[in-house]
Design an enzyme around this catalytic site. Structure first.
Site, PDB file in Angstrom:
ATOM      1  N   CYS A 189       0.809  -1.222   0.000  1.00  0.00           N
ATOM      2  CA  CYS A 189       0.000   0.000   0.000  1.00  0.00           C
ATOM      3  C   CYS A 189       0.845   1.276   0.000  1.00  0.00           C
ATOM      4  O   CYS A 189       0.381   2.326  -0.454  1.00  0.00           O
ATOM      5  CB  CYS A 189      -0.939   0.020   1.204  1.00  0.00           C
ATOM      6  SG  CYS A 189      -1.981  -1.437   1.338  1.00  0.00           S
ATOM      7  N   HIS A 225      -9.690   1.252  -2.906  1.00  0.00           N
ATOM      8  CA  HIS A 225      -8.274   1.077  -2.550  1.00  0.00           C
ATOM      9  C   HIS A 225      -7.542   0.329  -3.663  1.00  0.00           C
ATOM     10  O   HIS A 225      -7.461  -0.899  -3.654  1.00  0.00           O
ATOM     11  CB  HIS A 225      -8.209   0.300  -1.240  1.00  0.00           C
ATOM     12  CG  HIS A 225      -6.842   0.198  -0.633  1.00  0.00           C
ATOM     13  ND1 HIS A 225      -5.726   0.844  -1.133  1.00  0.00           N
ATOM     14  CD2 HIS A 225      -6.414  -0.494   0.467  1.00  0.00           C
ATOM     15  CE1 HIS A 225      -4.674   0.548  -0.374  1.00  0.00           C
ATOM     16  NE2 HIS A 225      -5.067  -0.262   0.588  1.00  0.00           N
TER      17      HIS A 225
END
Length: 367
Positions: free
Chosen positions: A85, A325
């Site tokens: 991430c 996301h």
């Protein structure tokens, strides 16, 4: 740091299987890069390097494929990075290091992810000789200290006393702010497949939150960001060059990536956030805005509270809970959002994101 961002663009963020699902990585990324260069009037031939965060792809070097698709010079080798991430934000830190060292003058950095087209992962079982599918690789060498992300978010929430009501309230506010900012967000979005806004944002209500699928404990599908597709890139250069070219810019003031307790990955960015503030002798109360990743509402709340940031300054136009996301691109989306906000308001702003394995990256920008 001695580099600045002179342009920043992104695609809309679309949930997995949605409007962007038919696009390969280079088809997502190349138009964003081209739009960013057009915004600041930089010719593609002037670009020295392209750094691309990508976490779910099939390997190889997608940055090279993207560089060629975007019309960058054949001398641009392209560098692909995977820090999960954190990848998209870490790409900017690497670009800044290249520029600061004098190894490059103009670097494009960001991230791209197609959750829709991620390859199936399989590994050989040495005992049976059979291929077995798996969802995610290990992020620590210890099976008992490599938690599922939802379970880790729930454990963090329990440790800090963040209940389900508070998480749902954060999620509802994220959607509300994103819906209110739709027209403003058009300015940073490159239209692909006819998509000029983030399609997941909706009128999230307490009733919808109560009906949301429970993942574990206090973590539900309403207070968790959905898997998504998207791309985001920034054009960076030496500050002296931006001055010579007369370009408006936002300065990279400080940035840091740190490891932390892998049992609580959601709070990993806090130490990095505090370090970048200390690096420029800044108090969190002096921030004009902050873009804090919302992989889970619990994680965002923990970072905001522990870094002592005013929640009213966080994710002014909504966060990942209202978008989705796209793993390797999410940090770069935060940077684009921060660039857009600071270009209007001036002042200092912070972006921060957590990653599996207990990683956290924070970036401080100044306009």
């Amino acid at each position: 740091m001695s580099s600045v961002i002179v342009a920043a663009r992104r695609t809309a963020v679309a949930p997995r299987g949605g409007a962007l699902s038919g696009l390969d990585l280079h088809q997502l990324a190349a138009p964003v890069i081209q739009s960013g260069l057009a915004d600041c009037g930089i010719d593609a031939a002037q670009v020295d390097e392209l750094i691309v965060g990508n976490a779910l792809g099939a390997g190889g070097n997608p940055a090279r494929v993207i560089a060629l698709a975007a019309g960058l010079p054949e001398t641009v080798a392209g560098l692909s990075i995977d820090r999960q991430c954190c990848s998209g934000l870490d790409a900017l830190l690497l670009a800044d290091a290249l520029i600061a060292s004098g190894a490059a003058r103009i670097v494009i950095a960001g991230g791209v992810e197609s959750y829709s087209q991620r390859p199936q992962r399989r590994r050989m079982n040495p005992h049976t000789g059979l291929l077995e599918a798996y969802e995610q690789p290990p992020f620590t060498p210890w099976p008992d200290r490599d938690p599922d992300m939802a379970e880790a978010a729930d454990a963090l929430a329990g440790t800090l006393g963040i209940d389900a009501r508070e998480q749902d309230e954060w999620a509802m506010n994220s959607h509300r702010k994103a819906r209110a900012a739709t027209d403003q967000l058009h300015e940073e979005i490159v239209v692909l497949e006819g998509l000029d806004s983030d399609p997941f944002s909706r009128n999230l209500t307490p009733a919808l939150c109560r009906r949301a699928r429970r993942l574990t404990g206090s973590i539900t599908s309403a207070n968790t960001a959905v898997a998504a597709d998207g791309a985001a890139f920034c054009v960076l250069m030496a500050e002296s060059l931006a001055r010579d070219l007369g370009l408006a810019c936002v300065r990279l003031s400080a940035g840091r990536t740190l490891g932390a307790d892998p049992d609580y990955p959601g709070s990993a960015p806090v130490a990095a956030m505090l370090q970048v503030l200390k690096a420029v002798n800044l108090d969190a109360r002096q921030l004009r805005c902050a873009e804090i990743m919302e992989a889970y509402a619990a994680q965002a709340i923990a970072c905001v509270n522990q870094a002592n940031i005013d929640p009213l300054l966080v994710n002014l136009s909504g966060g990942a809970l209202a978008r989705g996301h796209p793993i390797g691109a999410s940090g770069a989306v935060l940077a684009v959002r921060l660039f857009s906000e600071l270009s209007r308001s001036g002042g200092y702003g912070m972006a921060a994101i957590a990653a599996a394995g207990g990683l956290g990256t924070a970036l401080l920008l100044e306009a």
